[in-house]
Design an enzyme around this catalytic site. Structure first.
Site, PDB file in Angstrom:
ATOM      1  N   GLU A  17       0.811  -1.208   0.000  1.00 39.78           N
ATOM      2  CA  GLU A  17       0.000   0.000   0.000  1.00 39.78           C
ATOM      3  C   GLU A  17       0.852   1.269   0.000  1.00 39.78           C
ATOM      4  OE1 GLU A  17      -2.407  -3.023   2.509  1.00 39.78           O
ATOM      5  OE2 GLU A  17      -0.321  -2.646   1.938  1.00 39.78           O
ATOM      6  N   LEU A  18       1.968   1.259   0.745  1.00 37.97           N
ATOM      7  CA  LEU A  18       2.807   2.458   0.807  1.00 37.97           C
ATOM      8  C   LEU A  18       3.440   2.758  -0.542  1.00 37.97           C
ATOM      9  CD1 LEU A  18       3.984   4.717   2.513  1.00 37.97           C
ATOM     10  CD2 LEU A  18       5.868   3.190   3.137  1.00 37.97           C
ATOM     11  N   LYS A  19       3.881   1.718  -1.233  1.00 31.27           N
ATOM     12  CA  LYS A  19       4.463   1.907  -2.570  1.00 31.27           C
ATOM     13  C   LYS A  19       3.485   2.627  -3.492  1.00 31.27           C
ATOM     14  CE  LYS A  19       5.437  -0.849  -6.720  1.00 31.27           C
ATOM     15  NZ  LYS A  19       6.676  -0.207  -7.169  1.00 31.27           N
ATOM     16  N   LYS A 120      24.165   0.290   0.048  1.00 28.42           N
ATOM     17  CA  LYS A 120      23.547  -0.838   0.737  1.00 28.42           C
ATOM     18  C   LYS A 120      23.650  -0.693   2.257  1.00 28.42           C
ATOM     19  CE  LYS A 120      22.408  -2.983  -3.027  1.00 28.42           C
ATOM     20  NZ  LYS A 120      22.993  -4.256  -3.474  1.00 28.42           N
ATOM     21  N   ASN A 125      19.961  -6.232   1.160  1.00 27.57           N
ATOM     22  CA  ASN A 125      19.590  -5.662  -0.128  1.00 27.57           C
ATOM     23  C   ASN A 125      18.739  -4.403   0.050  1.00 27.57           C
ATOM     24  OD1 ASN A 125      19.356  -5.445  -2.933  1.00 27.57           O
ATOM     25  ND2 ASN A 125      17.417  -6.554  -2.942  1.00 27.57           N
ATOM     26  N   SER A 441      17.399  -3.621 -18.765  1.00 29.07           N
ATOM     27  CA  SER A 441      15.942  -3.500 -18.749  1.00 29.07           C
ATOM     28  C   SER A 441      15.501  -2.149 -19.296  1.00 29.07           C
ATOM     29  CB  SER A 441      15.404  -3.691 -17.331  1.00 29.07           C
ATOM     30  OG  SER A 441      15.926  -2.709 -16.460  1.00 29.07           O
ATOM     31  N   GLU A 673      27.818   2.033 -11.064  1.00 32.06           N
ATOM     32  CA  GLU A 673      27.136   3.288 -10.746  1.00 32.06           C
ATOM     33  C   GLU A 673      28.145   4.353 -10.399  1.00 32.06           C
ATOM     34  OE1 GLU A 673      26.164   6.439  -8.200  1.00 32.06           O
ATOM     35  OE2 GLU A 673      27.149   4.663  -7.393  1.00 32.06           O
ATOM     36  N   HIS A 702      17.638   6.200 -10.908  1.00 29.67           N
ATOM     37  CA  HIS A 702      16.756   6.177  -9.751  1.00 29.67           C
ATOM     38  C   HIS A 702      16.104   7.528  -9.500  1.00 29.67           C
ATOM     39  CE1 HIS A 702      19.210   2.578  -9.065  1.00 29.67           C
ATOM     40  NE2 HIS A 702      18.127   2.100  -8.510  1.00 29.67           N
ATOM     41  N   CYS A 734      22.124   1.900 -14.090  1.00 33.54           N
ATOM     42  CA  CYS A 734      21.443   0.647 -13.802  1.00 33.54           C
ATOM     43  C   CYS A 734      20.350   0.452 -14.843  1.00 33.54           C
ATOM     44  CB  CYS A 734      20.870   0.691 -12.371  1.00 33.54           C
ATOM     45  SG  CYS A 734      20.529  -0.934 -11.654  1.00 33.54           S
TER      46      CYS A 734
END
EC number: 2.1.1.14
Length: 763
Positions: A17-19, A120, A125, A441, A673, A702, A734
């Site tokens: 829900e938060l996402k 990290k 992760n 991707s 990165e 990001h 990325c």
């Protein structure tokens, strides 16, 4: 009576829900009030989920990251986000992701700023926003976030234990932007912590959990002294401090921790079991010892009877001074196993998610306080589940173990050294200087997600699903050709996740429907469950890659996830050494690499973004890990001819201290990165002559910001000061799956333009 408590609860919600609330706000589709309302609803639900514990964490909820929360609490936000109007949460998001919601940014006159660096969180992760310091950094208290959550908790009758990051860990995990000494800031920082503790005491708080996980790493004498200074400075505050460590052993810091002026100490008794007896002997008789006896990092059931066997004598010794809890925050595991109605029944019986782990904790507390007979049925059910897992023939495959036993050193060697391979590859691929590519991707569009959901639900047949994915792959190839990239990718439309996709095609894996955990911000991952020996029944990617190659004359990269990342981004079995499991994965990936080469694919990228995060937290233990991690990558990558170019990718990690091992991977090209860190990661190459090609990322994927050509050229010029220009690639940081096409196309167009500028100005 043993006291039960928790260190932290997953904040994303059982259904993420938060996402969805955060992303809706960022897109301008909902209000800030709607977002904060979802936050309040989640906090209330999660406190209810923890009902029955003696103490419940408050302040562990975050809209993005707990380290960024602490920066806000301490009044330490970067200069670049100061002076904007609007809500404080919008400024918070600007640090996290470079901007907030479009409407909020327009109102504040903010067209986007550079987001804070991410890295990290220890060996997990999870990614945190790195605090930024300079020699003139000052601190000032903003306790509003904690006080709001504390007021909500008190209204609901929650036995609240506020949670904060400790001052030494906060400084240790931050980064100086001007080479000043972070420890010089401790004197300025401690009064703000003291003020915060006074404020919490005024609200009726008794205990405060103060997290200092940096204590499980190797600390020099200055950082150890910082702990003495910090906690002697705070000892006069009118609250009881529970100093919490986790993720490893204290080892030589046991005496320091036992004698700090705090009311209690929490240790990770899963990963740091050897600390327990020494601490029992060192800890003054007035202090609480909290033992993390439930694994907060993995999803296997706890052997409750085994835990009680060693815990009961300790309880007799400590009495009410014994607290029990999960080993660390449950942030790192999914919320609720009971929602998994499609998971294999046998595997399901072996698992425990966050809510189930707290149930285990309650059973242990009852057994300790009232005797095992009070929970005899629960203990017998647990015994049967643990024994069933140990005996299951699905866990152990003799053929896989035999294949691992046949591994020899030749499997990890390429036919020729890099210089000879590079010449052959250059002749075959005929790439320009500063060749451009992406990490793999491309945007996972609504159409892709809908087709995947329809296929899984049976509303779309296999033929229809493949047709939809091929159409998306064709679009991806077409856009890359129009942009002018040199080495293309197929875009990974068919892949849900870079680990889950492969795990679904390997024997020895199981998969949840709702087993989401937070990686950073609104980014959630659903780690596959690696429960048994690993084998590859058939090729996994060859059909998709060869289809994409058929659409273009340009080189098409085959895209694979490497064994160490498959290991570190799965919930891994705990009944054999991780190195053994990794070798099984390496053999499976090796077979796929060989099949791609046979199919005519000449560039193969084997991603290892989690390579560094598997490092033990103490450097003295690094080499053993690096030896088998490098071995496993080389087993996976090196079954090919010289002409086949092997790439790998690593993201959001500090490489300086393991650069030699990264070179030992012997990949023909590595992408890393560097955009958020302004090429600081390339400091590793000041003293180390990296032998192969490298692509330092110039596009921070990001952030929704579209990078300027001039900035990317400037970043690459910095890179060319350390790496010969003829060995440099130009690429994003990325993968692009979380971005939108309207962001990606102009960003990559600028990146290609930057490469063209470099070709004419750098030789």
């Amino acid at each position: 009576m043993a006291i039960t408590h928790n260190l932290g609860f997953p904040r994303i919600g059982a259904k993420r829900e938060l996402k969805f609330a955060a992303e809706s706000y960022w897109k301008g589709q909902s209000s800030l009030a709607a977002l904060t309302s979802v936050g309040a609803e989640l906090r209330a639900r999660h406190w209810q989920d923890q009902a029955g514990l003696d103490l419940v964490p408050v302040g562990d909820f975050s809209f993005y990251d707990q380290m960024l929360d602490m920066s806000v609490t301490l009044g330490n936000l970067p200069e670049r986000v100061r002076g904007f109007g609007g809500d404080a949460l919008d400024n918070y998001f600007r640090v996290a992701r470079g901007r907030s919601a479009a409407a909020a940014d327009e109102q504040a006159g903010c067209a986007g700023v550079w987001a804070g660096e991410m890295t990290k969180w220890f060996d997990t992760n999870y990614h945190y926003i790195v605090p930024e310091f300079t020699a003139v950094t000052t601190f000032s208290l903003d306790a509003s976030r904690l006080l709001t959550q504390l007021t909500e908790a008190k209204a609901r009758g929650v036995a609240a234990k506020p949670v904060i990051i400790g001052p030494v860990t906060y400084l240790a995990l931050g980064k100086s932007k001007d080479e000043s000494d972070r420890l010089d800031l401790l004197e300025r920082l401690l009064p703000v912590y003291a003020e915060l503790l006074q404020v919490l005491a005024a609200e009726g708080v008794d205990w405060v959990q103060i997290d200092e996980p940096i204590l499980v790493t190797e600390l020099d004498v200055r950082w150890r002294h910082a702990f003495e200074v910090a906690y002697h400075s705070l000892k006069g505050t009118p609250v009881k401090l529970l100093l919490a460590t986790y993720f490893g052993e204290l080892q030589d810091q046991r005496y320091l921790v036992a004698n700090l002026p705090v009311a209690g100490v929490h240790i990770d008794a899963v990963r740091g079991r050897d600390d327990v007896v020494p601490l029992l002997n060192l800890l003054p008789s007035t202090k609480v010892l909290s033992l993390g006896i439930i694994d907060g990092r993995n999803i296997w059931k706890t052997d409750l009877n085994g835990v009680l066997d060693w815990l009961e004598p300790i309880q007799e010794q400590l009495g009410e001074r014994l607290w029990i809890a999960p080993s660390c925050s449950l942030l790192h595991v999914p919320v609720d196993l009971d929602s998994e109605d499609r998971l294999d029944a046998e595997v399901w019986s072996w698992l425990a998610f966050a809510k189930q782990k707290l149930s285990e904790l309650r059973v242990l507390a009852t057994a300790l306080n009232d005797g095992r007979q009070a929970v005899q049925a629960e203990l017998e059910a647990n015994r049967a589940a643990c024994e069933g897992r140990r005996r299951s023939p699905r866990v152990n495959n003799p053929a896989v173990k035999a294949a691992v036993a046949r591994i020899d050193s030749r499997m990890g060697q390429r036919q020729s050294p890099y210089a000879e391979r590079a010449a052959k590859q250059a002749e075959l691929l005929a790439l320009p200087k500063f060749p451009t590519t992406t990490i793999g991707s491309f945007p996972q569009t609504r159409e892709i997600r809908q087709a995947r959901a329809d296929f899984k639900a049976g509303r779309l047949d296999a033929e229809g699903y493949q047709a939809t994915m091929k159409a998306e792959i064709a679009r991806c190839v077409r856009e890359q050709e129009l942009i002018g990239l040199d080495v293309l990718v197929h875009g990974e439309a068919e892949r849900n996740d870079m680990v889950e996709y492969f795990g679904e095609q390997l024997e020895g894996y199981a998969f949840s429907r709702y087993g989401w955990v937070q990686s950073y911000g609104s980014r959630c991952v659903k780690p596959p469950i690696l429960f048994g020996d690993i084998s590859r029944p058939k090729p996994m990617t060859v059909g998709w890659i060869t289809y994409a190659q058929s659409l273009t004359d340009k080189p098409m990269k085959g895209m694979l996830t490497a064994p160490v990342t498959m290991l570190n981004w799965s919930f891994v079995r705990d009944d054999q050494p991780r190195s053994d499991t990794c070798r099984q994965l390496a053999l499976a990936i090796r077979a796929e690499v060989v099949d791609l080469e046979r199919a005519g694919v000449k560039v193969i990228q084997i991603d290892e973004p989690a390579f560094r995060e598997g490092l033990p937290l103490r450097k003295s233990q690094w080499q053993a890990y690096l030896d088998w991690a490098v071995e496993c990558f080389r087993i996976a990558a090196n079954g090919v001819a010289d002409e086949t170019q092997i790439h790998t990718h690593m993201c959001y990690s500090e490489f300086n201290d393991i650069i030699g091992s990264i070179a030992d991977l012997d990949a023909d090209a590595i992408t890393i990165e560097t955009a958020r860190s302004d090429m600081e990661l390339l400091d590793a190459f000041d003293d180390f002559r990296y032998p192969n090609d490298i692509g330092p990322g110039v596009y921070d994927i990001h952030s929704p910001n579209i990078p300027a050509e001039a900035r990317m050229v400037a970043l690459m010029r910095k890179a060319a000061e350390r790496i010969p220009a003829e060995r440099l690639w130009v690429n994003p940081d990325c993968g692009l799956k979380t971005r939108q096409w309207e962001e990606v196309i102009p960003s990559l167009t600028s990146m290609v333009a930057a490469a063209k500028t470099l070709r004419t100005t750098l030789s």
